[in-house]
Design a protein around this motif. Sequence first.
Motif, short mmCIF file in Angstrom:
data_model
loop_
_atom_site.label_atom_id
_atom_site.label_comp_id
_atom_site.label_asym_id
_atom_site.label_seq_id
_atom_site.Cartn_x
_atom_site.Cartn_y
_atom_site.Cartn_z
N SER A 1 0.86 -1.20 0.00
CA SER A 1 0.00 0.00 0.00
C SER A 1 0.89 1.24 0.00
O SER A 1 2.09 1.17 0.32
N GLU A 2 0.26 2.39 -0.31
CA GLU A 2 1.02 3.65 -0.34
C GLU A 2 1.64 3.94 1.03
O GLU A 2 2.78 4.38 1.13
N GLU A 3 0.85 3.64 2.06
CA GLU A 3 1.31 3.91 3.43
C GLU A 3 2.50 3.00 3.78
O GLU A 3 3.51 3.46 4.34
N ASN A 4 2.38 1.74 3.41
CA ASN A 4 3.46 0.78 3.67
C ASN A 4 4.72 1.17 2.91
O ASN A 4 5.85 1.06 3.42
N PHE A 5 4.53 1.66 1.68
CA PHE A 5 5.66 2.09 0.84
C PHE A 5 6.42 3.21 1.56
O PHE A 5 7.65 3.17 1.68
N LYS A 6 5.66 4.17 2.07
CA LYS A 6 6.30 5.31 2.77
C LYS A 6 7.05 4.84 4.01
O LYS A 6 8.14 5.31 4.31
N GLN A 7 6.42 3.88 4.72
CA GLN A 7 7.07 3.36 5.95
C GLN A 7 8.37 2.64 5.61
O GLN A 7 9.38 2.80 6.29
N LEU A 8 8.32 1.85 4.54
CA LEU A 8 9.53 1.10 4.14
C LEU A 8 10.65 2.07 3.76
O LEU A 8 11.81 1.88 4.15
N ALA A 9 10.30 3.11 2.99
CA ALA A 9 11.31 4.09 2.57
C ALA A 9 11.90 4.81 3.79
O ALA A 9 13.12 5.01 3.87
N ALA A 10 11.03 5.12 4.75
CA ALA A 10 11.50 5.83 5.96
C ALA A 10 12.40 4.91 6.79
O ALA A 10 13.44 5.35 7.31
N GLU A 11 12.03 3.65 6.89
CA GLU A 11 12.82 2.69 7.67
C GLU A 11 14.20 2.48 7.04
O GLU A 11 15.21 2.40 7.73
N LYS A 12 14.22 2.39 5.71
CA LYS A 12 15.52 2.24 5.02
C LYS A 12 16.40 3.45 5.33
O LYS A 12 17.59 3.32 5.61
N ASN A 13 15.78 4.63 5.32
CA ASN A 13 16.58 5.83 5.59
C ASN A 13 17.13 5.84 7.02
O ASN A 13 18.26 6.24 7.24
N GLU A 14 16.31 5.37 7.97
CA GLU A 14 16.79 5.30 9.35
C GLU A 14 18.03 4.41 9.46
O GLU A 14 19.01 4.76 10.10
N GLN A 15 17.95 3.24 8.80
CA GLN A 15 19.09 2.30 8.78
C GLN A 15 20.32 2.98 8.20
O GLN A 15 21.42 2.88 8.71
N TYR A 16 20.08 3.67 7.07
CA TYR A 16 21.17 4.29 6.33
C TYR A 16 21.82 5.40 7.17
O TYR A 16 23.05 5.46 7.30
N VAL A 17 20.98 6.24 7.77
CA VAL A 17 21.49 7.36 8.56
C VAL A 17 22.28 6.84 9.77
O VAL A 17 23.31 7.41 10.14
#
Length: 220
Positions: free
Chosen positions: A65-81
Amino acid sequence: MLKGALFDLDGIIADTASYHFDAWKKLIKNHFDTDLPNQLEEKTKGVSREDSLSIILDYLGIQVSEENFKQLAAEKNEQYVQALDALTSQDILPGISDFIQELRKAKIRIALASASKNGPIILEKLGLLDVFDAIVDPYSVAKGKPAPDIFLAAAKSIHCGAEECIAIEDSVAGVTAINSANIFSVAVGGTELSHANKLFSSTKELTLLKVEKAWQNCKR
Ligand code: B16
Ligand code: MG
């Protein structure tokens, strides 16, 4: 005379390209219990966070879902940061500091043309924030790499025409973007980057003399 140099960040200034893919691998393993094949790394290099996630999910045949997509992108960024935490000037790729110094001595203006929204944070950690004349905000351009937008914006930000600049990239999408902007493309990497105007195998090889000579030969 060469007036401007436009830099990609991840994979050119610092070896953060591998951090991106590691973060994607962790994310996909945690959520979908699947190992990402290494061939996807090149496909996501230089490509925005959202486009990278779409490429990965398409490859895996997963719809979210759009919401899940946003969450996944945000989680990847947290890992990366988190992975960026320990970054210091020691992590600048070989030859880059000297090359930047040469450019500045020759009064060649430099701009950052990175797809990464973390660009300013990374430059600060590397101690390079002050040496850039301009940093293009990737939010400010309509289309990401391989579209030419970010390189055209970078040239404009340092008041240069496309023909007065060179741009340096490590990704297939990035070199395509530079070429589409009609800017002289300098690539660092392997044969996958043979569409560049000039190809080096390592950042160690970058010198003003070599780059300017290649740019001048191409102008004639
Ligand atoms: P962020 P570059 C790109 O940086 C990376 O190559 C690419 O893997 C990443 O998805 C993109 O930045 C977005 O990064 O999630 O930090 O906004 O190579 O254009 O400097
Ligand atoms: Mg890159």
